[in-house]
Design a protein around this motif. Structure first.
Motif, PDB file in Angstrom:
ATOM      1  N   SER A  39       0.840  -1.187   0.000  1.00 28.03           N
ATOM      2  CA  SER A  39       0.000   0.000   0.000  1.00 28.03           C
ATOM      3  C   SER A  39       0.886   1.252   0.000  1.00 28.03           C
ATOM      4  O   SER A  39       2.103   1.171   0.181  1.00 28.03           O
ATOM      5  CB  SER A  39      -0.893   0.007   1.244  1.00 28.03           C
ATOM      6  N   GLU A  40       0.255   2.388  -0.169  1.00 32.62           N
ATOM      7  CA  GLU A  40       0.986   3.662  -0.129  1.00 32.62           C
ATOM      8  C   GLU A  40       1.646   3.861   1.244  1.00 32.62           C
ATOM      9  O   GLU A  40       2.772   4.314   1.350  1.00 32.62           O
ATOM     10  CB  GLU A  40       0.037   4.817  -0.436  1.00 32.62           C
ATOM     11  N   LEU A  43       4.662   1.701   1.520  1.00 34.02           N
ATOM     12  CA  LEU A  43       5.746   2.269   0.728  1.00 34.02           C
ATOM     13  C   LEU A  43       6.435   3.403   1.480  1.00 34.02           C
ATOM     14  O   LEU A  43       7.656   3.494   1.492  1.00 34.02           O
ATOM     15  CB  LEU A  43       5.234   2.755  -0.624  1.00 34.02           C
ATOM     16  N   ARG A  44       5.650   4.260   2.129  1.00 32.13           N
ATOM     17  CA  ARG A  44       6.250   5.347   2.927  1.00 32.13           C
ATOM     18  C   ARG A  44       7.116   4.776   4.044  1.00 32.13           C
ATOM     19  O   ARG A  44       8.220   5.266   4.313  1.00 32.13           O
ATOM     20  CB  ARG A  44       5.160   6.253   3.491  1.00 32.13           C
ATOM     21  N   ALA A  64       7.874   2.387  -8.276  1.00 33.10           N
ATOM     22  CA  ALA A  64       6.527   2.130  -7.762  1.00 33.10           C
ATOM     23  C   ALA A  64       5.554   2.178  -8.934  1.00 33.10           C
ATOM     24  O   ALA A  64       5.338   3.224  -9.528  1.00 33.10           O
ATOM     25  CB  ALA A  64       6.156   3.154  -6.701  1.00 33.10           C
TER      26      ALA A  64
END
Length: 87
Positions: A39-40, A43-44, A64
């Protein structure tokens, strides 16, 4: 999203730390290549973790892709890691 991480880390200790960090979250494809779906937010977290490990002389590239729908992988030779693990 589908994420591919490619790195070139000069120091063995940092390289081992980065590899352990990535192996816990992604599939190991080749010596310096990992991939996985995340998920975003994941990724962070991944990006922050990578920044905590590397130094200015190291290089990490993160690709990504919104989906792996159009991603075609062709492997020549032996497969390095477990391709079945997905985050």
């Amino acid at each position: 999203m589908h994420v591919i991480v490619v790195y070139d880390v000069s120091d063995q200790t940092r390289m081992n730390r980065l590899r352990r960090f990535l192996r816990a979250r992604m599939s190991w494809i080749q010596n310096s290549v990992f991939e996985g779906d995340m998920s975003e937010g994941q990724l962070r977290y991944l990006m922050a973790g990578i920044e905590d490990v590397i130094s200015e002389e190291d290089s990490v590239t993160v690709y990504a892709l919104p989906t792996d729908r159009y991603l075609e992988r062709r492997t020549l030779g032996r497969t390095k890691g477990d391709m079945g693990f997905v985050v």
